[in-house]
Design an enzyme around this catalytic site. Structure first.
Site, PDB file in Angstrom:
ATOM      1  N   CYS A 381      41.353  40.869  47.674  1.00 43.62           N
ATOM      2  CA  CYS A 381      42.180  40.371  48.765  1.00 43.62           C
ATOM      3  C   CYS A 381      43.001  41.507  49.383  1.00 43.62           C
ATOM      4  O   CYS A 381      42.455  42.348  50.091  1.00 43.62           O
ATOM      5  CB  CYS A 381      43.047  39.209  48.281  1.00 43.62           C
ATOM      6  SG  CYS A 381      43.707  38.204  49.643  1.00 43.62           S
ATOM      7  N   HIS A 507      39.040  35.621  46.107  1.00 45.41           N
ATOM      8  CA  HIS A 507      39.612  35.770  44.761  1.00 45.41           C
ATOM      9  C   HIS A 507      38.551  35.407  43.710  1.00 45.41           C
ATOM     10  O   HIS A 507      38.518  34.266  43.226  1.00 45.41           O
ATOM     11  CB  HIS A 507      40.832  34.868  44.603  1.00 45.41           C
ATOM     12  CG  HIS A 507      42.019  35.327  45.377  1.00 45.41           C
ATOM     13  ND1 HIS A 507      43.048  36.046  44.818  1.00 45.41           N
ATOM     14  CD2 HIS A 507      42.331  35.194  46.687  1.00 45.41           C
ATOM     15  CE1 HIS A 507      43.948  36.328  45.738  1.00 45.41           C
ATOM     16  NE2 HIS A 507      43.532  35.819  46.882  1.00 45.41           N
ATOM     17  N   GLU A 509      38.349  36.095  40.631  1.00 46.51           N
ATOM     18  CA  GLU A 509      38.897  35.796  39.304  1.00 46.51           C
ATOM     19  C   GLU A 509      39.080  34.301  39.067  1.00 46.51           C
ATOM     20  O   GLU A 509      39.083  33.844  37.920  1.00 46.51           O
ATOM     21  CB  GLU A 509      40.234  36.525  39.106  1.00 46.51           C
ATOM     22  CG  GLU A 509      41.422  36.014  39.898  1.00 46.51           C
ATOM     23  CD  GLU A 509      41.550  36.559  41.312  1.00 46.51           C
ATOM     24  OE1 GLU A 509      42.624  36.422  41.919  1.00 46.51           O
ATOM     25  OE2 GLU A 509      40.556  37.126  41.820  1.00 46.51           O
TER      26      GLU A 509
END
Length: 548
Positions: A381, A507, A509
Site C-alpha cells: 500500500c 493488503h 497480509e
C-alpha cells in the site's frame, strides 16, 4: 438450528479472548462442525476505521469491505473462512441503528431505552449469523466484565441465556490466575471476584478458561470450581504458549471443545482433523534456516499495529522451513547518513502501509537502499507508493515527485487521489475497501508468485498510482505487472533485473492463513533466504564452495 457460545473476559483486558475463541472454533471445525465467530466491541466508534493504530492496533478489512477489529484476522487465520460486516459490531453501530429507527418512527412513539431497544438490537445481531446455516456461532464480547460500556452486551447475553433452550447457549468466561512470586502462590481471588461480578449481572458461566503462568494443581481447580459454581472439569488451564498457534492443541488437551459439545448436547461429531495444523507447527518449531527482515513503519512501538503482516511472516516462514526474525525500524529515524547502519545487516526489507506524512522520507530512503543494493524488497500500500516516488525522484529525475496526500502542490503527482475520492468529506468507511480483482501480466514476477493471471485481493486506501505517468515508468524499467481489469488502476509494480522487488497497492497480509500462506510473502521470504545464503557464502568462502 444454530447453537451459540459466548466468550467473555474478566480481571484484565488483553488476556486473549480472541485467541481462545478462534482456538475453540478451530477445534469444533476440525470435528466437522460448521463454525463462525463474531466480535462485539463496546466502544462508541461505528468501526475501527478512523482509530489510530496506537489506540486499537491494526484495522482488519474483510472481503466485503468492512473495517473491523483485528480479532477477525485471528478468526480467519485459524478457521480459513471469510468473515464479513456481520461478524463485527460496535456500540456505535448498535446505537446508530436504533437512533435511525427512532427517527423513522419505527417504535410507534415509545420511549426508546437501553432495555429493551438497545439490547433487542444487540440480540438481533448476535442471532443474525445463526440464520446462515452455521452449526455454531461463537460470539466474543470485547472489554472486561464490570466495564460500564459492556453492560448492555452482558445484559443481552443474560436474556439469550434465558430465552434460548438450555443446550443452545454456552458461556465461556476467560479470567486470570496471577502468580505472586514473593508468596510463590497462584491466587484465585481475582477470578472469584470476576465470576461474582458476572453473576451479579445475571450471567452464569458454564466454563472458566484460566490464563496462568504456572500450572493449575488439582487443588486449585477444585477451589475455583467450588467458589465459582462450575464443574471441576469445566475449569480449563490456559498456560502461556510459545506461539498462538499452539493454543488450539493446548485447549484440545484440556478438553475445552468436548465440554462445550457436551453442554450443547451435540453427539454426532468426529475426531478432530488437525494434520495440516500439526505439520505447520512442526515446521514452525523446527526451522532449518533463519532470515532477518526489516519492517519499516511508523507504529512499531505497538506490535498489534502490524499484526496481520507479522502473522503472514510466520506462515511464510513455516512454508520455507525458515525462522523469520522481524526487526522493527522506525521510518522517522532513517536518513541517508545512517541507512547503511540500520539496514545493512538485513536479508529483506518490507515497507509497511500507513497514512499521513510522518516518516515518509525515511521510507523513501529505505526503498532507495533496497533498490540500489539488490536487497529483496516488498512494499504494501503506502510502501508500494513510496517505491514509486523513490523511482520517480532517483531514476526518472523528477526531484520533487510526491503523493498529493503529503504534498498537494507537487508538480509530479505520481501518486494521486482517486477521482471518486475527491468529493468525499466523511472519513469513516469511505475508502476503496474490500476485495477487487487484479489482472496479472504473463511472464512477470507477480505471475510467477501467484501462478495465475487473475487474482483477488483486499484494499484499504484513497490514493493510487497516477496512470498519467505510467508510460514513463515502464520505459525506465518499473512495470505495472498487475492492474484492475475494470478501472485500469495499477495494483502491482515491480523491477526487472532485481532479485526481488515488488510493490502492491492492496493488503495481501489480510488473506494469509495457516493452511494457505499468502504467495507474495512466501516468495519474498524465499528470496530473503537466498540472499542470506549468498551473504553467508561471501562471508565464508568455504561454505560457498560446499554449496556449489
Amino acid at each position: 438450528m444454530a447453537k451459540y457460545i459466548f466468550v467473555t473476559g474478566g480481571v484484565t483486558s488483553s488476556l486473549g479472548k480472541g485467541i481462545i475463541a478462534a482456538s475453540l472454533g478451530k477445534l469444533l471445525q476440525a470435528r466437522g462442525l460448521n463454525v463462525t465467530i463474531q466480535k462485539f466491541d463496546p466502544y462508541i466508534n461505528v468501526d475501527p476505521g478512523t482509530l489510530n493504530p496506537y489506540e486499537h492496533g491494526e484495522c482488519y478489512v474483510t472481503e466485503d469491505g468492512a473495517e473491523t477489529d483485528l480479532d477477525l484476522g485471528h478468526y480467519e487465520r485459524f478457521l480459513s473462512i471469510f468473515t464479513s460486516q456481520a461478524n463485527n459490531v460496535t456500540t456505535g453501530r448498535i446505537y446508530q441503528t436504533v437512533i435511525n429507527k427512532e427517527r423513522e418512527g419505527a417504535y410507534l412513539g415509545k420511549t426508546v431505552q437501553v432495555v429493551p431497544h438497545i439490547t433487542d438490537e444487540i440480540k438481533r445481531r448476535m442471532l443474525l449469523l445463526g440464520q446462515q446455516g452455521y452449526d455454531i456461532v461463537i460470539t466474543e464480547i470485547g472489554g472486561t466484565v464490570g466495564d460500564i460500556e459492556s453492560l448492555p452486551f452482558i445484559e443481552a447475553v443474560r436474556q439469550l441465556q434465558w430465552e434460548l433452550p438450555e443446550e443452545d447457549c454456552v458461556v465461556v468466561h476467560l479470567t486470570l490466575i496471577p502468580y505472586l512470586r514473593a508468596a510463590k502462590e497462584l491466587k484465585t481471588k481475582p477470578t472469584q471476584h470476576s465470576v461474582r461480578m458476572l453473576s451479579q449481572e445475571g450471567v452464569h458461566p458454564d466454563v472458566l478458561v484460566c490464563r496462568t503462568e504456572e500450572s493449575l494443581s488439582p487443588e486449585i481447580r477444585k477451589k475455583i470450581a467450588l467458589f465459582c459454581n462450575v464443574k471441576k472439569e469445566a475449569v480449563i488451564e490456559a498456560a502461556d504458549a510459545p506461539t498462538i498457534y499452539e493454543v488450539p492443541l493446548a485447549m484440545m488437551r484440556e478438553k475445552l471443545d468436548l465440554i462445550c459439545l457436551k453442554k450443547m448436547n451435540i453427539t454426532n461429531y468426529s475426531e478432530p482433523e488437525l494434520g495440516k495444523w500439526k505439520e505447520f507447527l512442526d515446521k514452525l518449531k523446527y526451522p532449518k534456516s533463519k532470515v532477518t527482515i526489516g519492517l519499516i513503519g511508523k507504529y512499531i512501538e505497538l506490535q498489534d499495529a502490524y499484526k496481520s503482516i507479522l502473522e503472514a511472516f510466520v506462515h511464510a516462514g513455516a512454508m520455507n522451513e525458515c525462522k523469520v526474525n522481524v526487526v522493527n525500524v522506525h521510518s522517522e529515524f532513517i536518513t541517508e547518513e545512517n541507512v547503511e547502519e540500520k539496514l545493512g545487516h538485513l536479508d529483506g526489507l518490507l515497507v509497511a502501509p500507513g497514512f499521513g506524512h510522518r516518516g515518509i522520507e525515511g521510507k523513501i530512503t529505505a526503498v532507495k537502499y533496497a533498490r540500489e543494493n539488490k536487497l529483496p524488497f516488498f512494499g504494501i500500500c503506502l510502501g508500494m507508493q513510496m517505491s514509486v516516488i523513490e523511482y520517480a525522484r532517483n531514476v526518472l529525475g523528477w526531484k520533487n515527485a510526491h503523493s498529493t496526500e503529503m504534498d498537494p502542490n507537487t508538480t509530479h503527482a505520481v501518486i494521486d487521489l482517486m477521482e471518486g475520492q475527491k468529493a468525499v468529506t466523511a472519513k469513516g468507511g469511505t475508502m476503496r475497501l474490500g476485495s477487487y480483482p487484479c489482472e496479472i501480466r504473463e511472464g512477470s514476477l507477480a505471475h510467477t508468485v501467484y501462478g495465475s493471471t487473475l487474482i483477488s485481493e483486499r484494499h484499504r486506501h484513497r490514493w493510487e498510482f497516477n496512470n498519467q505517468y505510467l508510460a514513463d515508468f515502464e520505459q525506465a524499467g518499473m512495470i505495472a505487472s498487475g492492474r484492475n481489469p475494470e478501472s485500469g488502476l495499477v495494483e502491482i509494480v515491480e523491477l526487472s533485473g532485481h532479485p526481488f522487488f515488488i510493490g502492491v497497492q492492496y493488503h495481501p497480509e489480510l488473506k494469509s492463513t495457516v493452511e494457505n500462506p499468502q504467495p507474495v510473502f512466501v516468495h519474498f521470504i524465499k528470496a530473503a533466504k537466498e540472499n542470506a545464503e549468498k551473504r553467508e557464502g561471501i562471508r565464508n568462502p568455504l561454505l560457498q564452495s560446499e554449496m556449489i
